[in-house]
Design an enzyme around this catalytic site. Structure first.
Site, PDB file in Angstrom:
ATOM      1  N   ASP A 174       0.860  -1.176   0.000  1.00  0.00           N
ATOM      2  CA  ASP A 174       0.000   0.000   0.000  1.00  0.00           C
ATOM      3  C   ASP A 174       0.900   1.231   0.000  1.00  0.00           C
ATOM      4  O   ASP A 174       2.123   1.131  -0.150  1.00  0.00           O
ATOM      5  CB  ASP A 174      -0.970  -0.023   1.185  1.00  0.00           C
ATOM      6  CG  ASP A 174      -0.265   0.208   2.524  1.00  0.00           C
ATOM      7  OD1 ASP A 174       0.987   0.218   2.557  1.00  0.00           O
ATOM      8  OD2 ASP A 174      -0.969   0.375   3.536  1.00  0.00           O
ATOM      9  N   CYS A 218       3.167  -3.165   4.126  1.00  0.00           N
ATOM     10  CA  CYS A 218       2.415  -1.984   4.541  1.00  0.00           C
ATOM     11  C   CYS A 218       3.154  -1.390   5.741  1.00  0.00           C
ATOM     12  O   CYS A 218       4.255  -1.817   6.073  1.00  0.00           O
ATOM     13  CB  CYS A 218       0.958  -2.295   4.833  1.00  0.00           C
ATOM     14  SG  CYS A 218       0.661  -3.341   6.280  1.00  0.00           S
ATOM     15  N   THR A 227       2.761  -1.547   9.022  1.00  0.00           N
ATOM     16  CA  THR A 227       3.075  -2.508  10.081  1.00  0.00           C
ATOM     17  C   THR A 227       3.264  -3.924   9.556  1.00  0.00           C
ATOM     18  O   THR A 227       3.855  -4.763  10.225  1.00  0.00           O
ATOM     19  CB  THR A 227       1.947  -2.548  11.132  1.00  0.00           C
ATOM     20  OG1 THR A 227       0.759  -3.058  10.505  1.00  0.00           O
ATOM     21  CG2 THR A 227       1.689  -1.160  11.702  1.00  0.00           C
ATOM     22  N   HIS A 249      10.211 -24.400   8.402  1.00  0.00           N
ATOM     23  CA  HIS A 249       9.213 -25.156   9.174  1.00  0.00           C
ATOM     24  C   HIS A 249       7.798 -25.050   8.624  1.00  0.00           C
ATOM     25  O   HIS A 249       7.022 -25.999   8.738  1.00  0.00           O
ATOM     26  CB  HIS A 249       9.217 -24.684  10.631  1.00  0.00           C
ATOM     27  CG  HIS A 249      10.515 -24.914  11.318  1.00  0.00           C
ATOM     28  ND1 HIS A 249      10.786 -24.422  12.583  1.00  0.00           N
ATOM     29  CD2 HIS A 249      11.634 -25.585  10.935  1.00  0.00           C
ATOM     30  CE1 HIS A 249      12.006 -24.787  12.939  1.00  0.00           C
ATOM     31  NE2 HIS A 249      12.541 -25.492  11.951  1.00  0.00           N
ATOM     32  N   HIS A 299       7.345 -31.368   9.660  1.00  0.00           N
ATOM     33  CA  HIS A 299       7.021 -30.061   9.103  1.00  0.00           C
ATOM     34  C   HIS A 299       5.966 -30.174   8.013  1.00  0.00           C
ATOM     35  O   HIS A 299       5.076 -29.311   7.912  1.00  0.00           O
ATOM     36  CB  HIS A 299       8.288 -29.381   8.581  1.00  0.00           C
ATOM     37  CG  HIS A 299       9.275 -29.047   9.663  1.00  0.00           C
ATOM     38  ND1 HIS A 299      10.630 -29.042   9.463  1.00  0.00           N
ATOM     39  CD2 HIS A 299       9.080 -28.725  10.975  1.00  0.00           C
ATOM     40  CE1 HIS A 299      11.242 -28.718  10.594  1.00  0.00           C
ATOM     41  NE2 HIS A 299      10.326 -28.534  11.524  1.00  0.00           N
TER      42      HIS A 299
END
Length: 507
Positions: free
Chosen positions: A372, A429, A431, A462, A498
């Site tokens: 964004d 973005c 955060t 993993h 995994h």
């Protein structure tokens, strides 16, 4: 202020044109401004030796006052008054290319005000070939400072009607000389540098100059948006030539450029954008945007140069908000075309080239990337990293720092990965939280938000994470690139425990 528009082209009676040019010259000598045709683009002229005229030009254009103006002369010998010295290489260059679309930068004489030179001790000088321009310069006192006659940042005007759009009510007169011949501003050659350096490519190419001067370099600043230094010539520092809609240049083989642009315009249309494509005549019929504007044939660079600015303005006339453009060879006149196009796009480029691999294999190994507005700057840095390492990618937006909705771009990248079109995805973005949540709504996506290289390594080992989310406000640029490098270069472990856990994630 009332702006008069007076015809001076070939359809105008000779006596009427001559009188208009005399009147325009008086306006110039009186400290006023006149827009006039040249062989390149329309210029906005004022008395080059009058500091107040320079200030008026900057005000009319909305142009930063550290962006130098070019002084136009109508006789070669007039250059001697405005330069401190005239070196032999300047004389040789003038003999070869003047009158014509070439500007030379030399050390200024004391009579040239700093208001005209943008505060520099150098001056840019041009001797145009257009007969109306030369007559106006003569009637206006011999020295006319003239940038292009458009509002700063807009595409340069190639006809009087475009000048009126930007300058009506701001200047005294517009001389209408019809459409210009070349369509791109003059080449600017810095003769104070050794070897001489091209600061702005134009119709006079590097190859042509080297035939006269020997080695001529392209200025390093042409590769990007410039530095914090004052620009030495027009068009070096600030965003120029830009339409109102966001413009993206798309590089790569024609069939992949077409496919990419058609996908993007379809997505843009779904979000309410009005889309446009700047296309060559050879590919014109293959695009599906709202507006497809032909710039000319790939076999005729002069036609493309002549039509470029008018084509960009045509998108504005039709209210286009998102524009995609084909790219052009960066050699000969193509250097000037790409210089203007990249400036208009703010250097926003997508490379969809699939060099060295078959298309199917390459498509599967591509990286999809999106952000964004809050992640845009970091996304551009990650793209530079990918290009340096020759990692193929598809940039799915956004394409500027204008406010936008992160879910749109999180979904777009996730869908490219989930469909198998791209192997991995990167979303950014401020955060990283919202865009990663959006991506994980798409079936088959395992998007991991990582703040350090260790978490990027472990989520690949993993979790077989196929998308990486970054928080531009959380990690700095260098750390972000370390995270990206770790993520892209760490394989899934493939261990049974995994694989079992990945299957449980997918349920």
């Amino acid at each position: 202020m009332k702006t008069s528009v007076v015809q001076v082209d070939g359809e105008c009676p000779a006596g009427q044109a001559e009188e208009a040019l005399r009147q325009a010259g008086e306006i110039i000598k009186g400290g006023g401004l006149v827009a006039f045709p040249t062989e390149t683009v329309y210029g906005l002229g004022g008395d080059a030796l009058n500091p107040e005229s320079a200030r008026k030009i900057y005000a009319a254009k909305g142009r930063p006052s550290d962006n130098p103006l070019i002084i136009h002369i109508c006789r070669f010998e007039d250059i001697r008054k405005i330069v401190k010295e005239l070196p032999g290489k300047a004389v040789r260059t003038a003999d070869a290319f003047w009158p014509g679309p070439l500007t030379m930068i030399l050390h200024k004489a004391d009579c040239v005000p700093y208001e005209t030179t943008g505060g520099l001790d150098t001056v840019a000088v041009r001797f145009p070939s257009h007969p109306a321009a030369r007559k106006l310069i003569e009637y206006g006192g011999g020295y006319i400072a003239a940038p292009s006659a458009n509002a700063s940042g807009r595409p340069s005007p190639t006809r009087a009607g475009y000048v009126t759009e930007d300058m009506d009510g701001k200047i005294e007169m517009i001389l209408d000389g019809g459409d210009v011949g070349i369509g791109l501003e003059s080449t600017i050659l810095d003769l104070t540098a050794e070897p001489p350096r091209i600061l702005r490519p134009g119709y006079i190419t590097q190859e042509m100059l080297e035939e006269v001067l020997g080695k001529v370099e392209m200025d390093a600043g042409l590769a990007g948006d410039g530095s914090g230094q004052a620009p030495k010539a027009p068009g070096m520092k600030y965003r120029h030539y830009a339409p109102k809609g966001n413009l993206l240049v798309v590089e790569g083989p024609p069939e992949q450029v077409i496919a990419y642009i058609n996908r993007q315009t379809a997505r843009d249309g779904e979000t309410g954008e009005k889309t446009g494509v700047l296309a060559t005549s050879e590919l014109l019929e293959q695009y599906h945007a709202d507006v497809v504007q032909c710039v000319g044939s790939r076999g005729d660079e002069e036609e493309i140069a002549r039509n470029l600015f008018s084509a960009l303005r045509a998108f504005d006339d039709r209210g286009v908000t998102r524009i995609y453009s084909e790219s052009f060879p960066d050699q000969g006149l193509g250097q000037a075309i790409m210089n203007r196009l990249l400036k208009a796009a703010g250097h926003h480029v997508v490379n969809v080239r699939k060099a060295g691999m078959d298309a199917e294999k390459e498509a599967g190994s591509m990286v999809a990337i999106g952000s964004d507005h809050g992640g845009f700057a970091l996304k551009q840095r990650v793209i530079h990293y990918l290009e340096e390492r020759k990692i193929s990618y598809e940039d799915l937006g956004c394409y500027s720092e204008e406010s936008c909705d992160y879910p749109v771009f999180g979904h777009a990248v996730a869908e490219a990965v989930a469909s198998g079109k791209c192997e991995q995805g990167i979303v950014i973005c401020t955060t990283g939280i919202g865009i990663s949540i959006s991506a994980n709504k798409v079936p088959g996506i395992r998007c991991a938000l990582c703040g350090d290289p260790l978490s990027a390594k472990l989520t690949r080992l993993h979790n077989d994470a196929n998308m990486l989310a970054l928080g531009a406000g959380i990690v700095g640029g260098n750390l972000a690139l370390e995270i990206v490098e770790t993520f892209l270069n760490t394989p899934f472990s493939g261990e049974e425990r995994h694989r079992r856990r990945v299957n449980l994630i997918e349920k």
